[in-house]
Motif scaffolding. Structure first.
Motif, mmCIF file in Angstrom:
data_model
loop_
_atom_site.group_PDB
_atom_site.id
_atom_site.type_symbol
_atom_site.label_atom_id
_atom_site.label_comp_id
_atom_site.label_asym_id
_atom_site.label_seq_id
_atom_site.Cartn_x
_atom_site.Cartn_y
_atom_site.Cartn_z
ATOM 1 N N SER A 129 47.613 72.110 17.194
ATOM 2 C CA SER A 129 47.986 70.700 17.041
ATOM 3 C C SER A 129 47.162 69.951 15.992
ATOM 4 O O SER A 129 47.676 69.062 15.330
ATOM 5 C CB SER A 129 47.890 69.974 18.378
ATOM 6 N N ALA A 130 45.915 70.314 15.815
ATOM 7 C CA ALA A 130 45.068 69.571 14.890
ATOM 8 C C ALA A 130 44.827 70.300 13.567
ATOM 9 O O ALA A 130 44.026 69.847 12.754
ATOM 10 C CB ALA A 130 43.733 69.253 15.557
ATOM 11 N N LEU A 131 45.514 71.420 13.358
ATOM 12 C CA LEU A 131 45.354 72.114 12.080
ATOM 13 C C LEU A 131 45.799 71.187 10.948
ATOM 14 O O LEU A 131 46.866 70.572 11.031
ATOM 15 C CB LEU A 131 46.183 73.397 12.039
ATOM 16 N N PRO A 132 44.998 71.071 9.892
ATOM 17 C CA PRO A 132 45.387 70.172 8.797
ATOM 18 C C PRO A 132 46.582 70.720 8.019
ATOM 19 O O PRO A 132 46.673 71.912 7.760
ATOM 20 C CB PRO A 132 44.136 70.112 7.924
ATOM 21 N N LYS A 133 47.483 69.838 7.679
ATOM 22 C CA LYS A 133 48.631 70.175 6.842
ATOM 23 C C LYS A 133 48.223 69.994 5.374
ATOM 24 O O LYS A 133 47.214 69.364 5.073
ATOM 25 C CB LYS A 133 49.810 69.248 7.154
ATOM 26 N N GLY A 134 49.023 70.525 4.471
ATOM 27 C CA GLY A 134 48.721 70.425 3.045
ATOM 28 C C GLY A 134 48.508 68.991 2.588
ATOM 29 O O GLY A 134 47.587 68.692 1.820
ATOM 30 N N LYS A 135 49.347 68.076 3.066
ATOM 31 C CA LYS A 135 49.226 66.660 2.696
ATOM 32 C C LYS A 135 47.881 66.090 3.156
ATOM 33 O O LYS A 135 47.240 65.318 2.443
ATOM 34 C CB LYS A 135 50.380 65.871 3.302
ATOM 35 N N GLU A 136 47.431 66.500 4.344
ATOM 36 C CA GLU A 136 46.144 66.019 4.866
ATOM 37 C C GLU A 136 44.980 66.575 4.054
ATOM 38 O O GLU A 136 43.981 65.882 3.855
ATOM 39 C CB GLU A 136 46.004 66.403 6.338
ATOM 40 N N VAL A 137 45.116 67.822 3.592
ATOM 41 C CA VAL A 137 44.077 68.392 2.730
ATOM 42 C C VAL A 137 43.977 67.557 1.468
ATOM 43 O O VAL A 137 42.883 67.148 1.056
ATOM 44 C CB VAL A 137 44.373 69.869 2.382
ATOM 45 N N ASP A 138 45.115 67.273 0.837
ATOM 46 C CA ASP A 138 45.121 66.461 -0.381
ATOM 47 C C ASP A 138 44.525 65.080 -0.136
ATOM 48 O O ASP A 138 43.749 64.578 -0.947
ATOM 49 C CB ASP A 138 46.551 66.300 -0.921
ATOM 50 N N GLU A 139 44.887 64.448 0.989
ATOM 51 C CA GLU A 139 44.402 63.102 1.289
ATOM 52 C C GLU A 139 42.909 63.076 1.585
ATOM 53 O O GLU A 139 42.207 62.160 1.170
ATOM 54 C CB GLU A 139 45.173 62.516 2.477
ATOM 55 N N GLU A 140 42.415 64.067 2.315
ATOM 56 C CA GLU A 140 41.011 64.053 2.729
ATOM 57 C C GLU A 140 40.061 64.716 1.744
ATOM 58 O O GLU A 140 38.914 64.310 1.622
ATOM 59 C CB GLU A 140 40.857 64.715 4.097
ATOM 60 N N LEU A 141 40.553 65.755 1.066
ATOM 61 C CA LEU A 141 39.666 66.513 0.183
ATOM 62 C C LEU A 141 40.020 66.378 -1.287
ATOM 63 O O LEU A 141 39.162 66.605 -2.144
ATOM 64 C CB LEU A 141 39.676 68.000 0.563
ATOM 65 N N GLY A 142 41.252 66.046 -1.587
ATOM 66 C CA GLY A 142 41.698 65.984 -2.977
ATOM 67 C C GLY A 142 42.645 67.131 -3.269
ATOM 68 O O GLY A 142 42.909 67.973 -2.417
ATOM 69 N N ASN A 143 43.137 67.172 -4.498
ATOM 70 C CA ASN A 143 44.109 68.214 -4.826
ATOM 71 C C ASN A 143 43.704 69.061 -6.027
ATOM 72 O O ASN A 143 44.540 69.729 -6.615
ATOM 73 C CB ASN A 143 45.512 67.625 -5.007
#
Length: 96
Positions: free
Chosen positions: A63-77
């Protein structure tokens, strides 16, 4: 490293999340140390730790695994942005 500010809810799947993050970073992250001395192994370990740290904050194995969009939002792309964000979000391990 250890993800700062994480409230542990459920550790189910944390090891799998770590391995998944590590493998993803090894496949798509830096393959050789670059000009900024980003070590590919350290990058993969840090990304795996971040993914696992995010996972333990929610119930169940996924349930709490980060999605690609969350990676981009939290860490950058970009690899550089992700590396800088990981350094700021993870505390080093300390042996006691």
């Amino acid at each position: 490293g250890i993800l700062r500010g994480t409230h542990v809810v459920d550790t189910t799947g944390a090891g799998d999340a770590f391995i998944g993050g590590y493998i993803l970073a090894k496949l798509f992250g830096p393959s050789q140390p670059d000009d900024d001395d980003v070590d590919p192994i350290q990058f993969a370990l840090s990304f795996g730790a971040w993914v696992a740290g995010r996972k333990v904050a929610g119930p169940g194995p996924r349930s709490a695994l980060p999605k690609g969009k969350e990676v981009d939002e939290e860490l950058g792309n970009t690899k550089d942005a992700i590396q800088k964000a990981l350094v700021s979000k993870l505390s080093p391990f300390k042996c006691v």
